[in-house]
Design a protein around this motif. Structure first.
Motif, mmCIF file in Angstrom:
data_model
loop_
_atom_site.group_PDB
_atom_site.id
_atom_site.type_symbol
_atom_site.label_atom_id
_atom_site.label_comp_id
_atom_site.label_asym_id
_atom_site.label_seq_id
_atom_site.Cartn_x
_atom_site.Cartn_y
_atom_site.Cartn_z
ATOM 1 N N ASP A 93 0.850 -1.193 0.000
ATOM 2 C CA ASP A 93 0.000 0.000 0.000
ATOM 3 C C ASP A 93 0.886 1.244 0.000
ATOM 4 N N GLU A 127 0.056 9.836 4.562
ATOM 5 C CA GLU A 127 -1.205 9.573 3.859
ATOM 6 C C GLU A 127 -2.189 8.903 4.801
ATOM 7 N N GLU A 128 -1.651 8.120 5.716
ATOM 8 C CA GLU A 128 -2.529 7.393 6.641
ATOM 9 C C GLU A 128 -2.892 8.299 7.827
ATOM 10 N N ARG A 291 -17.774 6.441 3.742
ATOM 11 C CA ARG A 291 -17.364 6.817 2.377
ATOM 12 C C ARG A 291 -18.444 6.440 1.370
ATOM 13 N N ALA A 359 -10.925 3.348 -1.976
ATOM 14 C CA ALA A 359 -9.958 3.850 -0.996
ATOM 15 C C ALA A 359 -9.628 5.288 -1.374
ATOM 16 N N TYR A 360 -9.176 6.071 -0.398
ATOM 17 C CA TYR A 360 -8.704 7.409 -0.775
ATOM 18 C C TYR A 360 -7.198 7.367 -0.946
ATOM 19 N N HIS A 385 -4.316 -3.405 3.812
ATOM 20 C CA HIS A 385 -4.287 -3.032 5.232
ATOM 21 C C HIS A 385 -4.191 -4.283 6.097
HETATM 22 C C1 GLV Z 1 -6.241 4.860 2.788
HETATM 23 O O1 GLV Z 1 -5.415 4.188 3.371
HETATM 24 C C2 GLV Z 1 -7.628 4.640 2.967
HETATM 25 O O2 GLV Z 1 -8.029 4.397 4.145
HETATM 26 O O3 GLV Z 1 -8.371 4.646 1.976
#
Ligand code: GLV
Ligand code: MN
Ligand code: MN
Length: 412
Positions: A93, A127-128, A291, A359-360, A385
């Motif tokens: 990732d 990013e996390e 989301r 995912a973002y 993850h």
């Molecule tokens: C990035 O890790 C997400 O949670 O989409």
């Protein structure tokens, strides 16, 4: 143009990177600004320098490695992703976009290509959301979505200010300098594992992302009254955890209630105080993630959760406060970058399909300042993850080669 990527080197470098970790292999834990993260960054900088790239870091810790183009006035073509990793995760990732991006640049430098526009590799910081509660910290700041003032107020889970933590890690400049000048990038493209099962199931080697779903995260504090688990009778209780449990179920009900497969809700962080079997929970902290590809539908779930908080607070006589950590708009990818990716797939004779990213990614924010798209490679079982995340060498090579061809087209 012939482009040769070195898939053995990509695999070896991903392996080395995975060992900068605070958990035993195969699990990877690399929290932003931790010692493991700092060692990984130092190693990555050496790789970029060895590739002949000019390296710089900004005040928050975004790392840029540039191949200068012949036209200094043209906006650069950006690529990259992140190297931080959530606790007990895997090795692909984010790292695929950084190491694969670096190999794409190296492959182009080995070929007879010379860029007109500069090509820049980025390793975005944080990013996390693990440490500061907000994802895409670096790319948010680069594009001005998170101001220096707001970033300056962030604290980590141990209440240490971001300001102190980043300075201790060696990033001492003013945060106001992080935002990029207008037109800094003419386009941006991110290589990433799919983090879902579609490519593998359909036996399609590459996905060209056309949109990124809208993420939101909430922190909810629930306060009740603690007490003795034997002595306080049930009708007298104001148990904070039972309120939290109802809210967590409301997240599930809300997400399922839209009837759309694209709506997802997760209650992944629950902290119970004092956290003992014989003590009634007096306080709970929840962190939620909601989301959807449709922002109005996502917001309707957030409203349902807000309503549930009010109902639970009244019925259970609890104090409940909810803070929105982020509620971001979705991204539509730039048609010219999508077309460049599709052309590159065709030129390499590789089948691809269009995809939505659930995912973002940092691309969500890069799309605010430059035409942006993403290239997905399959990952085994769609797993991410988790320590058993896996991407095959041939898929890594396909991704890096098509990325290289795309960067060449965009930088010409
Ligand atoms: C990035 O890790 C997400 O949670 O989409
Ligand atoms: Mn991730
Ligand atoms: Mn990622």
């Amino acid at each position: 143009m012939r482009i040769d990527v070195d898939s053995e080197r990509i695999v070896a470098e991903l392996d080395t990177l995975a060992h900068f970790s605070d958990t035993e292999p195969p699990a990877v834990t690399r929290i932003v600004y931790s010692e493991a993260d700092q060692r990984a960054r130092a190693w990555l900088k050496e790789l970029c320098l060895a590739a002949g790239l000019a390296v710089r870091e900004d005040a928050i810790g975004n790392l840029f490695a540039r191949w200068q183009g012949s036209d200094a006035s043209a906006g650069a073509v950006g690529t990259g992703s992140h190297i931080d990793a959530i606790p007990h995760s895997g090795r692909y990732d984010g790292t695929v976009g950084v190491i694969g991006g670096l190999e794409a640049l190296r492959a182009l430098r080995r070929s007879d290509f010379t860029p007109r526009k500069s090509i820049e590799l980025l390793a975005f910081i944080s990013e996390e959301p693990t440490r500061f509660g907000i994802g895409c910290l670096g790319s948010r700041m680069l594009c001005g979505n998170l101001t220096a003032e707001s970033a300056g107020l962030l604290t980590d889970r141990e209440s240490r200010p971001l300001e102190a933590v980043r300075k201790a890690a060696g990033f001492t400049g003013g945060l106001a300098s992080v935002i990029l000048p207008a037109q800094y990038y003419s386009s941006f493209v991110e290589l990433h594992i799919e983090q879902g099962p579609i490519l593998e199931q359909e036996r399609i080697p590459l996905g060209v992302v056309t949109s990124i779903a809208a993420p939101a995260a909430l922190r909810i504090l629930i306060e009740g009254e603690g007490g003795h688990a034997g002595a306080v009778l049930m009708p007298k209780r104001r148990d904070a955890f039972l309120g939290a449990a109802e809210i967590a179920l409301a997240v599930e009900t809300g997400a399922l209630g839209t009837g759309a497969v694209d709506t997802v809700g997760t209650c992944g962080l629950v902290e119970v105080f004092p956290g003992l079997a014989n003590s009634i929970p007096s306080r709970v902290r929840l962190e939620l993630d909601v989301r959807d590809t449709d922002v109005a539908r996502r917001d309707s779930v957030l409203q349902n959760i807000a309503q549930a908080c009010q109902d639970v607070a009244a019925r259970r006589k609890l104090q409940i406060t909810s803070t929105t950590l982020n509620a971001d708009a979705p991204a539509t990818c730039g048609p010219a970058v999508v077309a460049a990716l599709e052309d590159a797939c065709r030129a390499d004779g590789i089948t691809y399909r269009g995809m939505v990213s659930r995912a973002y990614h940092d691309s969500l924010f890069m799309s605010r300042i430059a035409p942006t798209a993403m290239l997905f490679i399959p990952c085994k079982g769609g797993v991410s993850h988790r320590p058993d995340e896996y991407a095959a060498p041939e898929d890594l090579a396909n991704g890096a080669r098509v990325l290289a061809r795309t960067l060449a087209a965009l930088a010409s």
